[in-house]
Design an enzyme around this catalytic site. Structure first.
Site, PDB file in Angstrom:
ATOM      1  N   THR A 150      10.174  -4.494  31.003  1.00 23.87           N
ATOM      2  CA  THR A 150       9.014  -4.556  30.111  1.00 23.87           C
ATOM      3  C   THR A 150       8.421  -5.946  30.166  1.00 23.87           C
ATOM      4  O   THR A 150       9.161  -6.919  30.198  1.00 23.87           O
ATOM      5  CB  THR A 150       9.467  -4.313  28.660  1.00 23.87           C
ATOM      6  OG1 THR A 150       9.910  -2.974  28.557  1.00 23.87           O
ATOM      7  CG2 THR A 150       8.348  -4.564  27.668  1.00 23.87           C
ATOM      8  N   ASP A 181      12.364   0.625  22.864  1.00 27.18           N
ATOM      9  CA  ASP A 181      12.277  -0.404  21.818  1.00 27.18           C
ATOM     10  C   ASP A 181      10.947  -1.151  21.834  1.00 27.18           C
ATOM     11  O   ASP A 181      10.544  -1.734  20.814  1.00 27.18           O
ATOM     12  CB  ASP A 181      13.379  -1.449  22.044  1.00 27.18           C
ATOM     13  CG  ASP A 181      13.200  -2.104  23.411  1.00 27.18           C
ATOM     14  OD1 ASP A 181      13.269  -1.384  24.425  1.00 27.18           O
ATOM     15  OD2 ASP A 181      12.933  -3.321  23.464  1.00 27.18           O
ATOM     16  N   THR A 201      13.671  -7.125  26.229  1.00 26.80           N
ATOM     17  CA  THR A 201      13.528  -6.218  27.359  1.00 26.80           C
ATOM     18  C   THR A 201      14.913  -5.716  27.740  1.00 26.80           C
ATOM     19  O   THR A 201      15.904  -6.378  27.467  1.00 26.80           O
ATOM     20  CB  THR A 201      12.833  -6.913  28.557  1.00 26.80           C
ATOM     21  OG1 THR A 201      12.779  -6.013  29.662  1.00 26.80           O
ATOM     22  CG2 THR A 201      13.546  -8.175  28.983  1.00 26.80           C
ATOM     23  N   GLY A 202      14.962  -4.539  28.332  1.00 29.87           N
ATOM     24  CA  GLY A 202      16.252  -3.978  28.714  1.00 29.87           C
ATOM     25  C   GLY A 202      16.344  -2.528  28.289  1.00 29.87           C
ATOM     26  O   GLY A 202      15.320  -1.855  28.112  1.00 29.87           O
TER      27      GLY A 202
HETATM   28  C1  SD4 Z   1      12.421   0.572  27.262  1.00 30.84           C
HETATM   29  N1  SD4 Z   1      12.862  -1.761  26.914  1.00 30.84           N
HETATM   30  O1  SD4 Z   1      11.518   1.389  27.241  1.00 30.84           O
HETATM   31  C2  SD4 Z   1      12.098  -0.836  27.688  1.00 30.84           C
HETATM   32  C3  SD4 Z   1      12.303  -0.977  29.134  1.00 30.84           C
HETATM   33  C4  SD4 Z   1      12.573  -2.379  29.563  1.00 30.84           C
HETATM   34  O2  SD4 Z   1      13.565  -3.880  30.940  1.00 30.84           O
HETATM   35  O3  SD4 Z   1      12.284  -3.340  28.959  1.00 30.84           O
HETATM   36  N2  SD4 Z   1      13.266  -2.637  30.579  1.00 30.84           N
HETATM   37  O4  SD4 Z   1      13.573   0.848  26.976  1.00 30.84           O
END
Ligand code: SD4
Length: 299
Positions: A150, A181, A201-202
């Site tokens: 993200t 999130d 992010t994650g």
């Molecule tokens: C999600 N947090 O939709 C986002 C994806 C993301 O690094 O940030 N990935 O879960």
């Protein structure tokens, strides 16, 4: 003093653009939107905006949020299809008193009525990746969910106002209607101009379990530096997930306080970009070593 911090190296060009706007006296609201749009519009980034990887049905569903730290105004869209810049729609929603977070069809009809630009967001490249993954899942029993980034940013302008914004296509191969999130206040994004802001992010499914953006801002309010706050929240939350669930998804946080000091916390290898009036624009690489966040400047 102005400053802006963003997740992943893909934030670099947008942050450079935002920096010159901030230097010229533009507001944190304008600068952050320009920076995020720069990432949304670039088809080579496969996790945000145009060129983002689709859900399991091959449709690009996007999530985005905007928060203004001066009045705590917040706006978000989730699962929106076929609009060019979801971040613009989130910002528009943040101006309303009611109905500030819209999903799916409701978000799309709001965007259409408000005249936002439509666009088919699935690129040929993203479609090919999707087709290959479908095949791999069947043939190699691969996990469908690997690979997701993200773009999230926190921004401070010369007038001491702060903003935060996120934009993502979420998890690759997600179920239709799945929301992470990133558009959730407190989880993927939070900012208060009197304290500071944070963005994550994650793996959204795990990040949501700790409201880690709000928690990071709360620690800054208690007097921790941004680096201490991000590190403490990351270590504590990672441990909590391991203790209670036996597994912790990858997650990272970047944050900045109202003085333009910044911090990072992560449980994986994680590049990020910072630009401030004092230190200029730099790309860093953070890592999780011996249960602690460490980082160094990338050359
Ligand atoms: C999600 N947090 O939709 C986002 C994806 C993301 O690094 O940030 N990935 O879960």
């Amino acid at each position: 003093m102005w400053g802006i911090i963003g997740t992943w190296e893909m934030a670099l060009e947008g942050i450079k653009k935002a920096s010159s706007l901030l230097e010229n006296g533009d507001s944190a609201g304008i600068a952050i939107i320009e920076a995020i749009k720069n990432v949304e519009d670039n088809p080579s980034y496969t996790s945000v905006g145009y060129g983002g990887l689709p859900n399991e049905n091959g449709e690009v569903e996007l999530d985005a949020a905007f928060m203004d730290g001066s009045n705590l105004s917040f706006g978000a869209v989730a699962g929106i299809k076929n609009f060019k810049n979801p971040i613009n729609i989130a910002k528009e929603l943040s101006k309303s008193r009611f109905n500030i977070f819209l999903v799916g069809k409701g978000a799309e009809s709001f965007a259409e009525k408000s005249g936002f630009e439509k666009k088919h967001m699935l690129t040929l490249k993203a479609k090919k990746v999707w087709e290959k993954r479908l095949k791999d899942i069947k043939e190699k029993n691969l996990s469908p969910y690997a690979g997701h980034d993200t773009v999230g940013m926190v921004c401070l302008d010369k007038y001491k106002n702060m903003t935060a914004a996120t934009s993502t296509s979420g998890l690759f191969m997600k179920k239709e209607g799945r929301v992470g999130d990133s558009p959730m206040p407190g989880s993927g994004i939070y900012v208060d101009s009197k304290i500071g802001g944070a963005t994550a992010t994650g793996l959204g499914e795990d990040i949501m379990k700790g409201c880690i953006s709000y928690e990071t801002v709360r620690l800054m309010e208690e007097g921790y530096t941004p680096q201490e706050a991000a590190r403490i929240i990351t270590e504590k939350f990672n441990r909590k997930l391991m203790d209670r669930r036996g597994v912790a998804g990858a997650f990272s946080i970047v944050c900045m306080n109202k003085q333009g000091q910044w911090g990072v916390g992560t449980n994986v290898e994680f590049p990020f970009v910072v630009s401030t009036e004092i230190e200029g624009t730099k790309v860093y690489m953070a890592n999780f070593k011996n249960n602690k966040t460490v980082y160094k400047e990338l050359i």
